[in-house]
Scaffold this motif. Structure first.
Motif, PDB file in Angstrom:
ATOM      1  N   PHE A   5       0.904  -1.508   0.054  1.00  0.00           N
ATOM      2  CA  PHE A   5      -0.004  -0.182  -0.259  1.00  0.00           C
ATOM      3  C   PHE A   5       1.345   1.191   0.179  1.00  0.00           C
ATOM      4  O   PHE A   5       1.938   1.167   0.016  1.00  0.00           O
ATOM      5  N   VAL A   6       0.358   2.108  -0.906  1.00  0.00           N
ATOM      6  CA  VAL A   6       0.912   3.683  -0.898  1.00  0.00           C
ATOM      7  C   VAL A   6       1.443   3.906   0.326  1.00  0.00           C
ATOM      8  O   VAL A   6       2.669   5.142   0.338  1.00  0.00           O
ATOM      9  N   ALA A   7       0.821   3.672   1.705  1.00  0.00           N
ATOM     10  CA  ALA A   7       1.123   4.105   3.232  1.00  0.00           C
ATOM     11  C   ALA A   7       2.550   3.855   3.102  1.00  0.00           C
ATOM     12  O   ALA A   7       3.559   4.070   3.916  1.00  0.00           O
ATOM     13  N   ARG A   8       2.779   2.856   3.429  1.00  0.00           N
ATOM     14  CA  ARG A   8       4.129   2.133   3.480  1.00  0.00           C
ATOM     15  C   ARG A   8       5.689   2.307   1.990  1.00  0.00           C
ATOM     16  O   ARG A   8       6.760   2.330   2.707  1.00  0.00           O
ATOM     17  N   LEU A   9       5.276   3.381   1.277  1.00  0.00           N
ATOM     18  CA  LEU A   9       5.823   3.388  -0.225  1.00  0.00           C
ATOM     19  C   LEU A   9       6.589   4.762   0.261  1.00  0.00           C
ATOM     20  O   LEU A   9       7.477   5.838   0.177  1.00  0.00           O
ATOM     21  N   MET A  10       4.967   5.718   1.011  1.00  0.00           N
ATOM     22  CA  MET A  10       5.385   7.179   0.771  1.00  0.00           C
ATOM     23  C   MET A  10       6.327   8.099   1.684  1.00  0.00           C
ATOM     24  O   MET A  10       5.990   7.266   2.736  1.00  0.00           O
ATOM     25  N   SER A  11       6.620   8.715   1.070  1.00  0.00           N
ATOM     26  CA  SER A  11       7.618   9.762   1.714  1.00  0.00           C
ATOM     27  C   SER A  11       6.515  10.894   2.422  1.00  0.00           C
ATOM     28  O   SER A  11       5.993  11.326   2.432  1.00  0.00           O
ATOM     29  N   THR A  12       7.341  11.183   4.142  1.00  0.00           N
ATOM     30  CA  THR A  12       6.246  11.770   4.839  1.00  0.00           C
ATOM     31  C   THR A  12       7.588  12.978   5.024  1.00  0.00           C
ATOM     32  O   THR A  12       6.535  13.842   5.411  1.00  0.00           O
ATOM     33  N   THR A  13       8.381  12.623   4.577  1.00  0.00           N
ATOM     34  CA  THR A  13       9.530  14.177   4.932  1.00  0.00           C
ATOM     35  C   THR A  13       8.929  15.058   3.572  1.00  0.00           C
ATOM     36  O   THR A  13       9.718  15.322   2.380  1.00  0.00           O
ATOM     37  N   LEU A  14       8.005  15.714   3.638  1.00  0.00           N
ATOM     38  CA  LEU A  14       7.363  17.054   2.739  1.00  0.00           C
ATOM     39  C   LEU A  14       7.824  18.602   2.432  1.00  0.00           C
ATOM     40  O   LEU A  14       8.369  19.046   3.701  1.00  0.00           O
ATOM     41  N   HIS A  15       8.652  18.904   1.449  1.00  0.00           N
ATOM     42  CA  HIS A  15       8.955  20.751   1.300  1.00  0.00           C
ATOM     43  C   HIS A  15       7.954  21.358   0.951  1.00  0.00           C
ATOM     44  O   HIS A  15       7.491  20.816  -0.510  1.00  0.00           O
ATOM     45  N   THR A  16       6.715  21.989   1.956  1.00  0.00           N
ATOM     46  CA  THR A  16       6.063  23.060   0.713  1.00  0.00           C
ATOM     47  C   THR A  16       6.622  24.426   0.601  1.00  0.00           C
ATOM     48  O   THR A  16       7.576  24.706   1.373  1.00  0.00           O
ATOM     49  N   VAL A  17       5.515  24.937  -0.604  1.00  0.00           N
ATOM     50  CA  VAL A  17       6.067  26.030  -0.194  1.00  0.00           C
ATOM     51  C   VAL A  17       4.122  26.622  -0.379  1.00  0.00           C
ATOM     52  O   VAL A  17       3.358  26.210  -0.355  1.00  0.00           O
ATOM     53  N   SER A  18       4.110  28.293  -0.316  1.00  0.00           N
ATOM     54  CA  SER A  18       2.518  28.645  -0.368  1.00  0.00           C
ATOM     55  C   SER A  18       2.837  29.310  -2.302  1.00  0.00           C
ATOM     56  O   SER A  18       3.952  29.805  -2.585  1.00  0.00           O
ATOM     57  N   ASP A  20       2.360  32.417  -2.861  1.00  0.00           N
ATOM     58  CA  ASP A  20       3.037  33.340  -3.085  1.00  0.00           C
ATOM     59  C   ASP A  20       4.338  33.219  -2.906  1.00  0.00           C
ATOM     60  O   ASP A  20       4.815  34.902  -2.646  1.00  0.00           O
ATOM     61  N   THR A  21       5.210  32.206  -2.839  1.00  0.00           N
ATOM     62  CA  THR A  21       6.441  31.766  -2.817  1.00  0.00           C
ATOM     63  C   THR A  21       7.383  32.018  -4.207  1.00  0.00           C
ATOM     64  O   THR A  21       7.403  31.670  -5.548  1.00  0.00           O
ATOM     65  N   LEU A  22       8.297  32.977  -4.599  1.00  0.00           N
ATOM     66  CA  LEU A  22       8.769  33.621  -5.886  1.00  0.00           C
ATOM     67  C   LEU A  22       9.347  32.160  -6.163  1.00  0.00           C
ATOM     68  O   LEU A  22      10.020  31.181  -5.232  1.00  0.00           O
ATOM     69  N   VAL A  23       9.538  32.075  -7.079  1.00  0.00           N
ATOM     70  CA  VAL A  23      10.120  30.644  -7.960  1.00  0.00           C
ATOM     71  C   VAL A  23      11.643  30.697  -7.758  1.00  0.00           C
ATOM     72  O   VAL A  23      11.596  29.359  -7.839  1.00  0.00           O
ATOM     73  N   GLU A  24      12.468  31.332  -7.498  1.00  0.00           N
ATOM     74  CA  GLU A  24      13.403  31.501  -7.144  1.00  0.00           C
ATOM     75  C   GLU A  24      13.627  31.112  -5.838  1.00  0.00           C
ATOM     76  O   GLU A  24      15.216  29.651  -5.783  1.00  0.00           O
ATOM     77  N   ASP A  25      13.044  31.019  -4.869  1.00  0.00           N
ATOM     78  CA  ASP A  25      12.923  30.506  -4.170  1.00  0.00           C
ATOM     79  C   ASP A  25      13.131  28.860  -4.029  1.00  0.00           C
ATOM     80  O   ASP A  25      12.905  28.007  -2.784  1.00  0.00           O
ATOM     81  N   LEU A  31      16.966  22.415  -5.150  1.00  0.00           N
ATOM     82  CA  LEU A  31      17.987  22.218  -5.136  1.00  0.00           C
ATOM     83  C   LEU A  31      18.434  21.764  -3.822  1.00  0.00           C
ATOM     84  O   LEU A  31      20.196  20.763  -3.312  1.00  0.00           O
ATOM     85  N   ASP A  32      18.705  22.176  -2.830  1.00  0.00           N
ATOM     86  CA  ASP A  32      18.436  22.701  -1.652  1.00  0.00           C
ATOM     87  C   ASP A  32      18.556  21.168  -0.694  1.00  0.00           C
ATOM     88  O   ASP A  32      19.283  20.620  -0.209  1.00  0.00           O
ATOM     89  N   ASN A  33      18.330  20.018  -1.393  1.00  0.00           N
ATOM     90  CA  ASN A  33      16.721  19.177  -0.618  1.00  0.00           C
ATOM     91  C   ASN A  33      16.725  18.140  -1.687  1.00  0.00           C
ATOM     92  O   ASN A  33      16.787  16.955  -1.518  1.00  0.00           O
ATOM     93  N   ASN A  34      17.747  18.192  -2.622  1.00  0.00           N
ATOM     94  CA  ASN A  34      17.455  16.984  -3.751  1.00  0.00           C
ATOM     95  C   ASN A  34      15.972  16.479  -4.335  1.00  0.00           C
ATOM     96  O   ASN A  34      16.424  15.765  -4.424  1.00  0.00           O
ATOM     97  N   ILE A  35      15.544  17.613  -4.214  1.00  0.00           N
ATOM     98  CA  ILE A  35      13.983  16.603  -4.437  1.00  0.00           C
ATOM     99  C   ILE A  35      13.961  17.477  -6.081  1.00  0.00           C
ATOM    100  O   ILE A  35      13.760  18.611  -6.631  1.00  0.00           O
ATOM    101  N   SER A  36      12.402  17.052  -7.068  1.00  0.00           N
ATOM    102  CA  SER A  36      12.142  17.172  -7.431  1.00  0.00           C
ATOM    103  C   SER A  36      11.029  17.706  -7.510  1.00  0.00           C
ATOM    104  O   SER A  36      10.663  18.207  -9.093  1.00  0.00           O
ATOM    105  N   SER A  37      10.304  18.342  -7.064  1.00  0.00           N
ATOM    106  CA  SER A  37       9.036  18.602  -6.299  1.00  0.00           C
ATOM    107  C   SER A  37       9.253  19.410  -5.701  1.00  0.00           C
ATOM    108  O   SER A  37       9.141  18.908  -3.913  1.00  0.00           O
ATOM    109  N   VAL A  38       7.828  20.586  -4.975  1.00  0.00           N
ATOM    110  CA  VAL A  38       7.675  21.171  -4.654  1.00  0.00           C
ATOM    111  C   VAL A  38       5.414  20.835  -4.140  1.00  0.00           C
ATOM    112  O   VAL A  38       5.641  21.224  -4.739  1.00  0.00           O
ATOM    113  N   ILE A  39       5.823  21.128  -3.224  1.00  0.00           N
ATOM    114  CA  ILE A  39       4.064  20.308  -3.008  1.00  0.00           C
ATOM    115  C   ILE A  39       3.381  22.074  -1.996  1.00  0.00           C
ATOM    116  O   ILE A  39       4.528  22.854  -1.177  1.00  0.00           O
ATOM    117  N   VAL A  40       2.516  22.512  -2.946  1.00  0.00           N
ATOM    118  CA  VAL A  40       2.374  24.075  -3.008  1.00  0.00           C
ATOM    119  C   VAL A  40       0.674  24.437  -2.236  1.00  0.00           C
ATOM    120  O   VAL A  40       0.019  23.068  -2.041  1.00  0.00           O
TER     121      VAL A  40
END
Length: 134
Positions: A5-18, A20-25, A31-40
């Motif tokens: 099930f998804v709960a067994r494989l999913m990552s719970t360490t999330l990187h979120t932005v609002s 109104d966050t600037l795309v540069e930020d 880059l700082d967290n070596n991830i390919s997406s952020v959750i808004v």
């Protein structure tokens, strides 16, 4: 193959932005967290959207005026590769270990002959599961 099930494989360490966050930020956070997406998310942590590396391709392509920066400035030069005869388990382990989603496949004589991606591996697992279920 057992049900996983998804709960067994999913990552719970999330990187979120609002929203109104600037795309540069957002890009720096990725880059700082070596991830390919952020959750808004909104102020109550409700999903508003997702921003991915693919979205940044569109941002750069549409930017005006064009920066006219060459690929060589940002490309990775110490590329981890696979051989056509490598096992998919070894490739999957290498992709996971390095946090990669793409791995060029090279042949000593012919040079680059292909690429294997996490999407390729997911499709293979999906097809394998369907065959086992049949």
């Amino acid at each position: 193959m057992e049900d996983v099930f998804v709960a067994r494989l999913m990552s719970t360490t999330l990187h979120t932005v609002s929203p109104d966050t600037l795309v540069e930020d957002a890009a720096q956070l990725m880059l700082d967290n070596n991830i390919s997406s952020v959750i808004v998310v909104d102020g109550e942590n409700h999903l508003e959207g997702i921003l991915t590396t693919t979205d940044f391709v569109h941002i750069v392509a549409k930017s005006q005026p064009k920066a006219e920066t060459t690929v060589s400035r940002y490309m990775t030069t110490d590329v981890v590769t696979a051989d056509a005869q490598d096992s998919i388990v070894a490739v999957a382990e290498s992709l996971t270990e390095h946090g990669f989603h793409h791995m060029p496949v090279v042949d000593e004589a012919e040079g680059v002959i292909g690429i294997i991606t996490t999407s390729d591996l997911a499709a293979y697992l999906s097809q394998s599961e369907q065959l086992v279920s049949s």
